[in-house]
Motif scaffolding. Structure first.
Motif, short mmCIF file in Angstrom:
data_model
loop_
_atom_site.label_atom_id
_atom_site.label_comp_id
_atom_site.label_asym_id
_atom_site.label_seq_id
_atom_site.Cartn_x
_atom_site.Cartn_y
_atom_site.Cartn_z
N PHE A 1 72.25 51.63 72.27
CA PHE A 1 72.37 50.18 72.08
C PHE A 1 71.16 49.63 71.33
CE2 PHE A 1 72.15 45.85 74.33
CZ PHE A 1 72.99 45.24 73.41
N PHE A 2 69.96 49.99 71.78
CA PHE A 2 68.75 49.48 71.16
C PHE A 2 68.62 49.96 69.72
CE2 PHE A 2 66.53 49.27 75.55
CZ PHE A 2 67.29 48.18 75.88
N SER A 3 69.10 51.15 69.45
CA SER A 3 69.05 51.68 68.10
C SER A 3 69.86 50.80 67.15
CB SER A 3 69.57 53.12 68.07
OG SER A 3 69.51 53.64 66.77
N HIS A 4 71.06 50.43 67.56
CA HIS A 4 71.91 49.56 66.73
C HIS A 4 71.25 48.20 66.50
CE1 HIS A 4 75.34 52.19 66.51
NE2 HIS A 4 75.38 52.31 67.82
N VAL A 5 70.69 47.63 67.56
CA VAL A 5 70.09 46.30 67.45
C VAL A 5 68.80 46.35 66.63
CG1 VAL A 5 69.05 44.39 68.73
CG2 VAL A 5 71.16 45.44 69.57
N SER A 6 67.91 47.28 66.94
CA SER A 6 66.62 47.30 66.25
C SER A 6 66.75 47.70 64.79
CB SER A 6 65.63 48.20 66.98
OG SER A 6 66.06 49.53 66.97
N ASP A 7 67.78 48.46 64.42
CA ASP A 7 67.99 48.77 63.00
C ASP A 7 68.23 47.51 62.19
OD1 ASP A 7 67.60 51.45 63.40
OD2 ASP A 7 69.73 51.99 63.32
N ARG A 8 68.85 46.50 62.81
CA ARG A 8 69.08 45.23 62.12
C ARG A 8 67.78 44.46 61.91
NH1 ARG A 8 73.97 42.52 62.13
NH2 ARG A 8 72.80 41.13 60.77
N PHE A 9 66.80 44.66 62.78
CA PHE A 9 65.52 43.97 62.64
C PHE A 9 64.69 44.54 61.50
CE2 PHE A 9 66.39 42.40 66.89
CZ PHE A 9 65.86 41.13 66.84
N GLY A 10 64.84 45.81 61.22
CA GLY A 10 64.06 46.44 60.16
C GLY A 10 62.72 46.95 60.67
N GLN A 11 62.08 47.75 59.87
CA GLN A 11 60.83 48.40 60.26
C GLN A 11 59.62 47.47 60.20
OE1 GLN A 11 60.71 51.48 61.51
NE2 GLN A 11 62.94 51.50 61.34
#
Length: 149
Positions: free
Chosen positions: A68-78
């Motif tokens: 779940f966190f992977s999907h959400v944090s990928d949207r935030f960007g590095q």
């Protein structure tokens, strides 16, 4: 997601809240939340808390949160440095730290308050003693944990 990303960036960014619910039958719901910096509540004169992405799941394992966190944090960007507020649930915090090791983590004062109250009650502290201890720690104007705006 775009609103949540906008609210969680910059020097005055919102804390990204993450919390898992209990007592919903055989499943859990984990919800992200943030303060919407584009509006002001008429009642509180503060930014309103808005719900973001949520996940319905059947276990509280680190791998489940990681997906779940992977999907959400990928949207935030590095480039974004998140400030995440949650309780002390290890599988949740470990999963997010694995995905975003540079994030800042805060403990929710409500959860700290509830944990201290529960600990005092379970260990035999009377009602008046619990109230006095909680007032010393969380007193509105003179507590140990007090945040001025």
């Amino acid at each position: 997601m775009d609103d949540m990303i906008r609210n969680c960036e910059g020097d005055d960014r919102s804390v990204l809240g993450v919390d898992r619910t209990f007592n919903l039958g055989n499943f859990y719901v984990t919800v992200f939340s943030d303060k919407n910096r584009c509006s002001i509540s008429n009642r509180t004169k503060d930014f309103p808390v808005m719900f973001g992405p949520c996940m319905i799941h059947f276990d509280a394992e680190e791998g489940t949160y990681g997906t779940f966190f992977s999907h959400v944090s990928d949207r935030f960007g590095q480039k974004m440095r998140l400030t995440i507020g949650s309780d002390e649930e290890k599988s949740m915090t470990n999963a997010f730290k694995a995905k975003d090791p540079h994030a800042n983590f805060l403990l929710c004062t409500k959860h700290i308050h509830d944990n201290i109250r529960r600990h005092l009650q379970e260990n035999g502290a009377g009602v008046q003693a619990r109230k006095r201890i909680l007032r010393v720690i969380f007193g509105q104007n003179d507590g140990i944990i007090f945040f001025r705006r």
